[in-house]
Design a protein around this motif. Structure first.
Motif, PDB file in Angstrom:
ATOM      1  N   SER A 105     -20.821  11.134   5.739  1.00  0.00           N
ATOM      2  CA  SER A 105     -20.817  10.395   6.997  1.00  0.00           C
ATOM      3  C   SER A 105     -20.587   8.893   6.821  1.00  0.00           C
ATOM      4  N   TYR A 106     -20.376   8.410   5.591  1.00  0.00           N
ATOM      5  CA  TYR A 106     -20.154   6.980   5.395  1.00  0.00           C
ATOM      6  C   TYR A 106     -18.851   6.738   4.652  1.00  0.00           C
ATOM      7  N   GLU A 107     -18.434   5.469   4.639  1.00  0.00           N
ATOM      8  CA  GLU A 107     -17.151   5.092   4.053  1.00  0.00           C
ATOM      9  C   GLU A 107     -17.343   4.437   2.695  1.00  0.00           C
ATOM     10  N   ARG A 108     -16.293   4.466   1.880  1.00  0.00           N
ATOM     11  CA  ARG A 108     -16.305   3.855   0.558  1.00  0.00           C
ATOM     12  C   ARG A 108     -15.048   3.014   0.387  1.00  0.00           C
ATOM     13  N   VAL A 109     -15.110   2.025  -0.498  1.00  0.00           N
ATOM     14  CA  VAL A 109     -13.933   1.258  -0.887  1.00  0.00           C
ATOM     15  C   VAL A 109     -13.520   1.759  -2.265  1.00  0.00           C
ATOM     16  N   VAL A 110     -12.262   2.186  -2.381  1.00  0.00           N
ATOM     17  CA  VAL A 110     -11.769   2.737  -3.644  1.00  0.00           C
ATOM     18  C   VAL A 110     -10.415   2.120  -3.974  1.00  0.00           C
ATOM     19  N   GLU A 111     -10.056   2.191  -5.246  1.00  0.00           N
ATOM     20  CA  GLU A 111      -8.755   1.714  -5.704  1.00  0.00           C
ATOM     21  C   GLU A 111      -7.700   2.786  -5.460  1.00  0.00           C
ATOM     22  N   GLU A 112      -6.451   2.348  -5.342  1.00  0.00           N
ATOM     23  CA  GLU A 112      -5.349   3.281  -5.117  1.00  0.00           C
ATOM     24  C   GLU A 112      -5.247   4.302  -6.249  1.00  0.00           C
ATOM     25  N   PHE A 113      -5.593   3.888  -7.455  1.00  0.00           N
ATOM     26  CA  PHE A 113      -5.558   4.766  -8.626  1.00  0.00           C
ATOM     27  C   PHE A 113      -6.467   5.982  -8.451  1.00  0.00           C
ATOM     28  N   ASP A 114      -7.535   5.852  -7.661  1.00  0.00           N
ATOM     29  CA  ASP A 114      -8.502   6.937  -7.460  1.00  0.00           C
ATOM     30  C   ASP A 114      -8.070   7.951  -6.409  1.00  0.00           C
ATOM     31  N   LEU A 115      -6.925   7.725  -5.774  1.00  0.00           N
ATOM     32  CA  LEU A 115      -6.449   8.608  -4.709  1.00  0.00           C
ATOM     33  C   LEU A 115      -5.185   9.338  -5.136  1.00  0.00           C
ATOM     34  N   VAL A 116      -5.087  10.611  -4.757  1.00  0.00           N
ATOM     35  CA  VAL A 116      -3.881  11.406  -5.011  1.00  0.00           C
ATOM     36  C   VAL A 116      -3.535  12.186  -3.743  1.00  0.00           C
ATOM     37  N   PRO A 117      -2.241  12.477  -3.522  1.00  0.00           N
ATOM     38  CA  PRO A 117      -1.853  13.256  -2.334  1.00  0.00           C
ATOM     39  C   PRO A 117      -2.596  14.588  -2.280  1.00  0.00           C
ATOM     40  N   HIS A 168       0.849  -1.193   0.000  1.00  0.00           N
ATOM     41  CA  HIS A 168       0.000   0.000   0.000  1.00  0.00           C
ATOM     42  C   HIS A 168       0.886   1.246   0.000  1.00  0.00           C
ATOM     43  N   ARG A 169       0.536   2.213  -0.791  1.00  0.00           N
ATOM     44  CA  ARG A 169       1.290   3.458  -0.912  1.00  0.00           C
ATOM     45  C   ARG A 169       0.899   4.449   0.186  1.00  0.00           C
ATOM     46  N   TYR A 170      -0.341   4.417   0.635  1.00  0.00           N
ATOM     47  CA  TYR A 170      -0.847   5.386   1.607  1.00  0.00           C
ATOM     48  C   TYR A 170      -1.096   4.715   2.950  1.00  0.00           C
ATOM     49  N   ALA A 171      -1.058   5.503   4.024  1.00  0.00           N
ATOM     50  CA  ALA A 171      -1.196   4.974   5.378  1.00  0.00           C
ATOM     51  C   ALA A 171      -2.551   5.334   5.977  1.00  0.00           C
ATOM     52  N   ILE A 172      -2.956   4.561   6.973  1.00  0.00           N
ATOM     53  CA  ILE A 172      -4.203   4.843   7.690  1.00  0.00           C
ATOM     54  C   ILE A 172      -4.080   6.206   8.360  1.00  0.00           C
ATOM     55  N   GLY A 173      -5.142   7.013   8.253  1.00  0.00           N
ATOM     56  CA  GLY A 173      -5.154   8.347   8.839  1.00  0.00           C
ATOM     57  C   GLY A 173      -4.687   9.434   7.892  1.00  0.00           C
ATOM     58  N   GLN A 174      -4.103   9.061   6.774  1.00  0.00           N
ATOM     59  CA  GLN A 174      -3.608  10.039   5.808  1.00  0.00           C
ATOM     60  C   GLN A 174      -4.784  10.677   5.067  1.00  0.00           C
ATOM     61  N   VAL A 175      -4.713  11.991   4.850  1.00  0.00           N
ATOM     62  CA  VAL A 175      -5.754  12.710   4.104  1.00  0.00           C
ATOM     63  C   VAL A 175      -5.304  12.833   2.657  1.00  0.00           C
ATOM     64  N   LEU A 176      -6.167  12.392   1.747  1.00  0.00           N
ATOM     65  CA  LEU A 176      -5.878  12.379   0.314  1.00  0.00           C
ATOM     66  C   LEU A 176      -7.033  13.018  -0.449  1.00  0.00           C
ATOM     67  N   LEU A 196      -9.761  12.397  -3.345  1.00  0.00           N
ATOM     68  CA  LEU A 196     -10.454  11.341  -4.078  1.00  0.00           C
ATOM     69  C   LEU A 196     -10.873  11.899  -5.431  1.00  0.00           C
ATOM     70  N   ARG A 197     -10.480  11.215  -6.488  1.00  0.00           N
ATOM     71  CA  ARG A 197     -10.872  11.640  -7.840  1.00  0.00           C
ATOM     72  C   ARG A 197     -12.351  11.347  -8.056  1.00  0.00           C
ATOM     73  N   PRO A 239      -6.279  -4.779  -8.064  1.00  0.00           N
ATOM     74  CA  PRO A 239      -5.937  -3.433  -7.598  1.00  0.00           C
ATOM     75  C   PRO A 239      -5.776  -3.361  -6.076  1.00  0.00           C
ATOM     76  N   VAL A 240      -4.942  -2.433  -5.642  1.00  0.00           N
ATOM     77  CA  VAL A 240      -4.778  -2.173  -4.211  1.00  0.00           C
ATOM     78  C   VAL A 240      -5.989  -1.360  -3.766  1.00  0.00           C
ATOM     79  N   LEU A 241      -6.662  -1.811  -2.696  1.00  0.00           N
ATOM     80  CA  LEU A 241      -7.903  -1.182  -2.252  1.00  0.00           C
ATOM     81  C   LEU A 241      -7.744  -0.527  -0.886  1.00  0.00           C
TER      82      LEU A 241
END
Length: 84
Positions: free
Chosen positions: A50-62, A3-11, A13-14, A39-41
């Motif tokens: 107020s709810y959570e989603r499951v996304v691919e790493e490709f959909d996240l950017v710093p 995984h490229r990103y860590a828990i608690g990190q703010v990114l 979402l595309r 894909p890495v999820l």
């Protein structure tokens, strides 16, 4: 693949392609989901929802966004004590 990103990190979402109601914008990584192939999820929570989603790493950017912190436990405790 790790995984490229860590828990608690703010990114950021595309936005989702086509007919999806997934908003773009800042989100926080809640969990790094296990995977063997594919894909890495991540499980993420948008800062505006107020709810959570499951996304691919490709959909996240710093992101430059910062998570807003609520009152700490000591602040809550001192308020409760001062009202007595």
């Amino acid at each position: 693949m790790a995984h490229r990103y860590a828990i608690g990190q703010v990114l950021d979402l595309r936005s989702a392609p086509r007919q999806s109601n997934r908003p773009s914008g800042p989100c926080e990584v809640v969990a790094c989901l296990p995977h063997e192939r594919g894909p890495v999820l991540y499980r993420v929570k948008s800062l505006g929802e107020s709810y959570e989603r499951v996304v691919e790493e490709f959909d996240l950017v710093p992101s430059m966004a910062v998570k807003a912190e609520g009152p700490s436990a000591t602040e809550v405790f001192s308020i409760a004590v001062s009202r007595r």
